[in-house]
Design an enzyme around this catalytic site. Structure first.
Site, PDB file in Angstrom:
ATOM      1  N   GLN A 363       0.922  -1.079   0.141  1.00 47.20           N
ATOM      2  CA  GLN A 363       0.202  -0.111   0.302  1.00 47.20           C
ATOM      3  C   GLN A 363       0.469   1.341  -0.284  1.00 47.20           C
ATOM      4  O   GLN A 363       1.351   1.419   0.390  1.00 47.20           O
ATOM      5  CB  GLN A 363      -0.724   0.078   1.201  1.00 47.20           C
ATOM      6  CG  GLN A 363      -1.416   1.010   1.121  1.00 47.20           C
ATOM      7  CD  GLN A 363      -2.994   1.059   0.781  1.00 47.20           C
ATOM      8  OE1 GLN A 363      -3.537   0.475   0.268  1.00 47.20           O
ATOM      9  NE2 GLN A 363      -3.496   1.768   0.070  1.00 47.20           N
ATOM     10  N   GLY A 365       1.100   5.521  -0.237  1.00 49.12           N
ATOM     11  CA  GLY A 365       0.825   6.925  -0.344  1.00 49.12           C
ATOM     12  C   GLY A 365      -0.412   6.848  -1.277  1.00 49.12           C
ATOM     13  O   GLY A 365      -1.610   7.451  -0.797  1.00 49.12           O
ATOM     14  N   VAL A 369      -0.649  -1.787  -4.285  1.00 49.21           N
ATOM     15  CA  VAL A 369       0.205  -1.774  -5.908  1.00 49.21           C
ATOM     16  C   VAL A 369       0.157  -4.012  -6.277  1.00 49.21           C
ATOM     17  O   VAL A 369       0.036  -4.281  -4.630  1.00 49.21           O
ATOM     18  CB  VAL A 369       1.436  -1.835  -5.475  1.00 49.21           C
ATOM     19  CG1 VAL A 369       1.998  -2.333  -7.032  1.00 49.21           C
ATOM     20  CG2 VAL A 369       1.590  -0.406  -5.621  1.00 49.21           C
ATOM     21  N   ASP A 480      10.591  13.416  -5.275  1.00 48.08           N
ATOM     22  CA  ASP A 480      10.188  12.477  -4.680  1.00 48.08           C
ATOM     23  C   ASP A 480      11.044  11.057  -4.379  1.00 48.08           C
ATOM     24  O   ASP A 480      10.237   9.695  -4.388  1.00 48.08           O
ATOM     25  CB  ASP A 480       8.820  11.610  -4.893  1.00 48.08           C
ATOM     26  CG  ASP A 480       8.212  11.239  -3.340  1.00 48.08           C
ATOM     27  OD1 ASP A 480       8.476  10.961  -2.528  1.00 48.08           O
ATOM     28  OD2 ASP A 480       7.268  10.524  -3.753  1.00 48.08           O
TER      29      ASP A 480
END
Length: 679
Positions: A363, A365, A369, A480
């Site tokens: 999981q 943000g 998946v 990121d």
């Protein structure tokens, strides 16, 4: 005045015509056809009627297990019933079951009390008869459904389509599944592909499947020549082609040279003796518009309508272009690129077993998946963006358009995306070892990351960033970069993923600014976290944090020492005890030179001022060199001191000095690290 009236009239014509075309498209997507033998009936309550019901129920109960099922209910004399059901191979078990249940319900309504009947949809077909038809091909009657829009280059498109189906029919006939998909390009643009699919019922022999497919392929020039999309169904086989990807990968991938179009094959219109054919739209109303004769008339009428629509819309578009100054060619090419990456939701559901929890990898943000497996055995990873996630359509399109153009061994490969039924899905290559954080920060798993692998990961991430910043056609700032966005393949090679927050940079641009701060605290450069300024040096800062995490085995954001990881590493460095921060799980099997060099590089990357950080090209040089002479690192950003260390370094206040004094100290505190080799 007359000109304005003409423009308004054309606009209204465009609007009304598009409404008509959209209605036709909905029928095209939900087509249904059924075949009933009108001369052979049974009476209500008869044994044969009971056997028909038993056969249909058996087909509906067993179809979804393998997508194909045949059965027979034996009775006396003429009461035996033979049945067959088959689903499209690329759909999920759930969609197969839904389609077959609908077919089982509808066939009794449309072919009431018929001893021989068949009903078919886009995703499945169901058939029963009082005669044994297994392994016996039946080509006719044929139902065809065509897109009313024509291709741009028919002289090139038609021969390429013919060659594609020639290859696919051969592949499908020789396969045990009697199924094949593939692509062929028909222009210089990579996005201009023809996507094709063929399928026979699995009971047919190789020769029978081949002959059935050749028969329905020969229908295309007669009914649907130049159409952008076509679906053709016969009793024992079917085909489809589109200008967008309606399946994920190909079992047959074709790149054909351009050739002159072949002469149109003849069309055999012989039908099954005693059978009638009708079609209905999805609302259940009967219609004969899907028979061959009416299709030809419909296509001709639609072509005339399209000509009017095109004339009106071109006129309108030309006027709009003069006002807006837009370039339609650029826009069209962009749309083609996006269209070529579209993947059908049915394909993804089939691969992930309808997003089953047992296929869930994790999981993030933005949403979960899932792992998936395609019909040809290819493994994929599907990121399913949740409806309440921060990543919306803008971020999704950014990721699609950026990652699709990036080709590098250290960047994850994007296969496509899906925007159907309110779903927002991204499909990537599957990397079996998952994300770096799941191994590096796990007490039990981190021992599998010996130093050689960690150093290879550091170098791989650096090469991926260098490609993004300097070597790709598009200069990209990731924004990121963190351990959870580094995926590991089967050899533990790193691949940078998740470009939802990435930003494009112009060739001469050095810095950007945004009012929307997005990313992960602990990895964000100070100038970005505080003021929204981002640049390649922002990614360099995140890379430095990653390097120190790989060396120490500690996560920066949850570091247990009263100080943070960056401050902890810098204090040890300035006191000459840098080797004490090494991850204990590494044991003593690590080269001192590489470890010290990695710590040095990591500290250089996390300095307060972006100008003091090295570029990725400089970092690659440091990583590949056995002797480096670089400046000593200044105090890192977000420095926290515990007072436990007494440093004699004058660098404790380095981040607040003027430029001249800083340069003097940098020259005084240059550090040389060399690794000695025996002669």
């Amino acid at each position: 005045m007359k000109q304005s009236v003409a423009i308004v009239t054309l606009q209204l014509l465009c609007f009304v015509s598009l409404l008509l075309l959209s209605t036709y498209a909905s029928v095209f997507d939900d087509e249904r056809y059924f075949l009933c033998n009108p001369t052979n009936n049974y009476t209500n309550g008869s044994i044969y009627g009971q056997n028909v019901n038993t056969t249909i129920n058996s087909l509906a109960s067993n179809a979804s297990s393998d997508g194909f099922y045949i059965t027979s209910v034996v009775g006396q004399d003429l009461d035996t019933v033979y049945g067959l059901v088959q689903c499209l191979y690329i759909i999920s078990k759930e969609d197969c079951q839904t389609c077959v249940e609908t077919a089982a319900k509808d066939i009794g309504n449309f072919c009431q009390n018929k001893k021989e009947a068949m009903i078919g949809y886009s995703n499945c077909s169901l058939r029963y008869s009082d005669r044994r038809f297994f392994s016996t091909p039946s080509n006719s009657p044929i139902a065809a459904f065509a897109n009313t829009a024509d291709v741009t280059y028919p002289d090139v498109f038609n021969p390429q389509l013919a060659n594609l189906f020639k290859n696919l029919s051969s592949t499908a006939a020789s396969s045990t599944l009697r199924f094949a998909v593939g692509t062929a390009s028909y222009s210089d643009f990579a996005s201009d592909n023809i996507y094709g699919m063929v399928q026979c019922t699995r009971d047919l022999s190789e020769n029978s499947c081949s002959s059935c497919l050749q028969e329905i392929i020969s229908v295309i020039p007669q009914c649907c020549r130049q159409s952008r999309g076509v679906r053709i169904f016969a009793v024992s086989c079917n085909l489809r082609h589109e200008l967008y990807r309606f399946f994920l990968t190909t079992s047959t991938s074709i790149s054909l040279p351009l050739s002159p179009p072949p002469p149109p094959p003849s069309l055999d219109r012989n039908s099954v003796p005693g059978a009638t054919t009708n079609t209905t739209s999805s609302d259940g109303k009967k219609s004969t518009s899907k028979t061959m004769v009416v299709i030809v008339v419909s296509v001709a009428m639609a072509a005339m309508l399209v000509i009017l629509v095109v004339c009106g819309c071109l006129f309108w578009r030309k006027a709009k272009k003069k006002v807006a100054g837009s370039d339609p060619d650029v826009h069209d090419h962009h749309e083609r690129n996006m269209e070529s990456l579209l993947i059908g939701l049915d394909t993804i559901k089939a691969a992930t077993r309808n997003f089953s929890d047992e296929y869930k990898l994790g999981q993030g943000g933005f949403g979960p998946v899932y792992k998936g497996t395609l019909f040809d055995g290819t493994e994929i990873a599907v990121k399913r963006l949740s409806s309440n996630s921060g990543q919306g359509l803008i971020e999704l399109k950014t990721e699609v358009m950026l990652v699709a153009k990036l080709l590098h061994r250290n960047l994850v490969k994007l296969l496509g995306f899906c925007l159907e039924e309110k779903e927002k899905l991204l499909v990537y290559e599957f990397l079996p070892n998952g994300s770096l954080d799941k191994i590096l920060f796990d007490q039990n798993k981190r021992s599998s990351l010996e130093w050689e692998r960690r150093y290879r990961i550091i170098v791989g991430i650096a090469r991926g960033l260098l490609y993004l910043h300097e070597d790709s056609q598009l200069r990209i700032i990731h924004r990121d970069l963190k351990a959870s966005n580094i995926l590991l393949d089967e050899q533990m090679n790193p691949k940078i993923s998740d470009f939802g927050l990435a930003k494009l940079f112009g060739d001469s641009q050095t810095r950007g600014n945004t009012t929307r701060i997005a990313g992960t605290y602990g990895y964000m450069a100070p100038e970005y976290a505080r003021n929204g300024y981002f640049s390649p040096k922002s990614d360099v800062y995140s890379f430095g944090v990653l390097v120190l995490e790989l060396v120490t085995g500690h996560k920066n954001s949850v570091f247990r020492d009263p100080t943070n990881l960056l401050s902890h590493a810098w204090l040890h460095w300035t006191n000459g005890t840098a080797l004490e921060i090494i991850d204990p799980s590494l044991g003593d099997q690590w080269p001192r030179f590489e470890v010290l060099k990695s710590i040095h590089i990591g500290l250089l990357c996390v300095q307060e001022a972006a100008a003091d950080r090295p570029t990725m090209s400089e970092i690659i040089t440091m990583l590949s060199s056995y002797t480096i002479t670089v400046a000593a690192p200044l105090r890192p950003a977000f420095f926290v001191s515990t007072g436990n260390f007494s440093t004699d370094s004058a660098l404790d206040s380095g981040s607040s000095r003027t430029g001249d004094s800083r340069e003097r100290e940098r020259s005084v505190n240059d550090v040389t690290i060399s690794e000695l080799h025996p002669r």
